[in-house]
Design an enzyme around this catalytic site. Sequence first.
Site, short mmCIF file in Angstrom:
data_model
loop_
_atom_site.label_atom_id
_atom_site.label_comp_id
_atom_site.label_asym_id
_atom_site.label_seq_id
_atom_site.Cartn_x
_atom_site.Cartn_y
_atom_site.Cartn_z
N SER A 86 1.06 36.50 34.32
CA SER A 86 0.80 35.70 33.11
C SER A 86 2.09 34.99 32.69
CB SER A 86 0.30 36.62 31.99
OG SER A 86 0.10 35.90 30.78
N TYR B 133 9.64 45.79 18.67
CA TYR B 133 9.98 44.77 19.68
C TYR B 133 11.47 44.46 19.66
CZ TYR B 133 9.77 40.46 22.41
OH TYR B 133 9.97 39.49 23.36
N LYS C 25 14.30 45.08 22.68
CA LYS C 25 15.08 44.01 23.32
C LYS C 25 16.58 44.17 23.07
CE LYS C 25 11.66 41.76 25.31
NZ LYS C 25 11.54 41.59 26.77
N1 LIG Z 1 6.28 34.47 24.66
C1 LIG Z 1 7.39 34.51 23.93
O1 LIG Z 1 7.48 33.91 22.84
C2 LIG Z 1 8.59 35.28 24.44
C3 LIG Z 1 9.83 34.99 23.83
C4 LIG Z 1 10.96 35.68 24.26
C5 LIG Z 1 10.86 36.61 25.27
N2 LIG Z 1 9.65 36.87 25.83
C6 LIG Z 1 9.60 37.89 26.88
O2 LIG Z 1 9.16 37.28 28.08
C7 LIG Z 1 8.49 38.23 28.88
C8 LIG Z 1 7.17 37.67 29.35
O3 LIG Z 1 6.38 37.37 28.21
P1 LIG Z 1 5.20 36.30 28.22
O4 LIG Z 1 5.37 35.46 27.02
O5 LIG Z 1 5.09 35.65 29.53
O6 LIG Z 1 3.96 37.28 27.92
P2 LIG Z 1 2.53 37.46 28.62
O7 LIG Z 1 1.97 36.13 28.99
O8 LIG Z 1 1.75 38.33 27.71
O9 LIG Z 1 2.87 38.23 29.97
C9 LIG Z 1 3.33 39.56 29.95
C10 LIG Z 1 3.39 40.08 31.39
O10 LIG Z 1 3.88 41.43 31.33
C11 LIG Z 1 3.06 42.23 32.15
N3 LIG Z 1 3.04 43.62 31.72
C12 LIG Z 1 2.71 44.14 30.51
N4 LIG Z 1 2.78 45.47 30.54
C13 LIG Z 1 3.15 45.82 31.81
C14 LIG Z 1 3.38 47.04 32.47
N5 LIG Z 1 3.23 48.24 31.85
N6 LIG Z 1 3.76 47.02 33.77
C15 LIG Z 1 3.91 45.84 34.42
N7 LIG Z 1 3.68 44.64 33.85
C16 LIG Z 1 3.32 44.64 32.56
C17 LIG Z 1 1.67 41.59 32.10
O11 LIG Z 1 0.97 41.84 33.30
P3 LIG Z 1 -0.22 42.90 33.51
O12 LIG Z 1 -1.01 42.95 32.25
O13 LIG Z 1 -0.96 42.37 34.72
O14 LIG Z 1 0.50 44.16 33.84
C18 LIG Z 1 2.03 40.10 32.05
O15 LIG Z 1 2.15 39.58 33.36
C19 LIG Z 1 8.37 39.50 28.04
O16 LIG Z 1 9.39 40.41 28.40
C20 LIG Z 1 8.59 38.99 26.62
O17 LIG Z 1 9.13 39.99 25.79
C21 LIG Z 1 8.52 36.21 25.45
#
Ligand SMILES: NC(=O)c1ccc[n+]([C@@H]2O[C@H](COP(=O)([O-])OP(=O)(O)OC[C@H]3O[C@@H](n4cnc5c(N)ncnc54)[C@H](OP(=O)(O)O)[C@@H]3O)[C@@H](O)[C@H]2O)c1
Length: 251
Positions: A16, A148, A152
């Site tokens: 995702s 959260y 981080k």
């Molecule tokens: N979106 C934002 O605004 C934002 C901002 C700053 C940082 N981030 C960071 O960027 C990263 C990705 O976020 P995103 O926005 O792309 O979110 P997302 O679309 O919700 O994707 C999250 C991913 O993490 C995986 N995941 C969750 N729990 C897991 C587990 N126990 N084992 C393995 N995989 C797991 C999910 O895959 P499955 O469900 O298939 O396991 C999914 O592929 C995260 O670390 C988030 O904290 C996001």
Amino acid sequence: MASFVNKVVVVTGATSGIGRETAVRFAAAGARVVATGRSQERLAEVAGVVDLALTLDVTDDTSVAIATAAVLDRYGGVDVVVNNAGIGLFSAWEDTDIAAIARVMDVNFYGAVRVARAFLPSLIDRKGVLLQVASVAGRRGYARHTAYCASKHALIGWSESVRHDLAGTGASVVVVCPPAVRTPFFENAGYHTFDEDHPGLVTMTPGAVADGVLDAAHRRPDRVILSPRARALDVLNFVSPRLLRVVQGFK
Ligand SMILES: NC(=O)c1ccc[n+]([C@@H]2O[C@H](COP(=O)([O-])OP(=O)(O)OC[C@H]3O[C@@H](n4cnc5c(N)ncnc54)[C@H](OP(=O)(O)O)[C@@H]3O)[C@@H](O)[C@H]2O)c1
């Protein structure tokens, strides 16, 4: 775009958002990409564009061990690991008990450390790079994000420390801090009013973040904050956290 031809790249949370875009872009840059995650359906979707799609739950020691062994058996080593898997939790502090904090820590902090520990010997061997997808929430606090932000901050602290331990090995640790990104992340975190709470905020696309991750894998800075606005707010927070809170309206 930097070339990663034949480099072995492992991406966690590649089913995702940021992780999927990162896997796709590394594959387009010639890398042999291992996309990992838990959702079988979404792994099957990404499987067509990467070299290998693999089940990996970062909260499960056995799952991490099996996936690591499968990667090392198949490729003999890894050059890049993108520790991206993560979850949010939008919740007032008084509603966020220890069990809730532990669930977030288990994915965002212990999960990332599990994966890093599993692949670091190979990354050291190949003078590779570990990219830790943290967040601007690892640099300061945000309202109703206690678990959260704690996870981080912990991830950044661990990463900056292990970088010292790796000095002289040729392996690198890069902390990547995206600001808000348009993915399912906020909905999954239970933050259904994000847009109402941040009118006019320009969010990044997951593709733009992925471009930043590839650039960081190439240049290997210690830390990258992925937008000019986020960099300015980071500096302001360093100078005066109180002034930043006033500027941001205590959000
Ligand atoms: N979106 C934002 O605004 C934002 C901002 C700053 C940082 N981030 C960071 O960027 C990263 C990705 O976020 P995103 O926005 O792309 O979110 P997302 O679309 O919700 O994707 C999250 C991913 O993490 C995986 N995941 C969750 N729990 C897991 C587990 N126990 N084992 C393995 N995989 C797991 C999910 O895959 P499955 O469900 O298939 O396991 C999914 O592929 C995260 O670390 C988030 O904290 C996001």
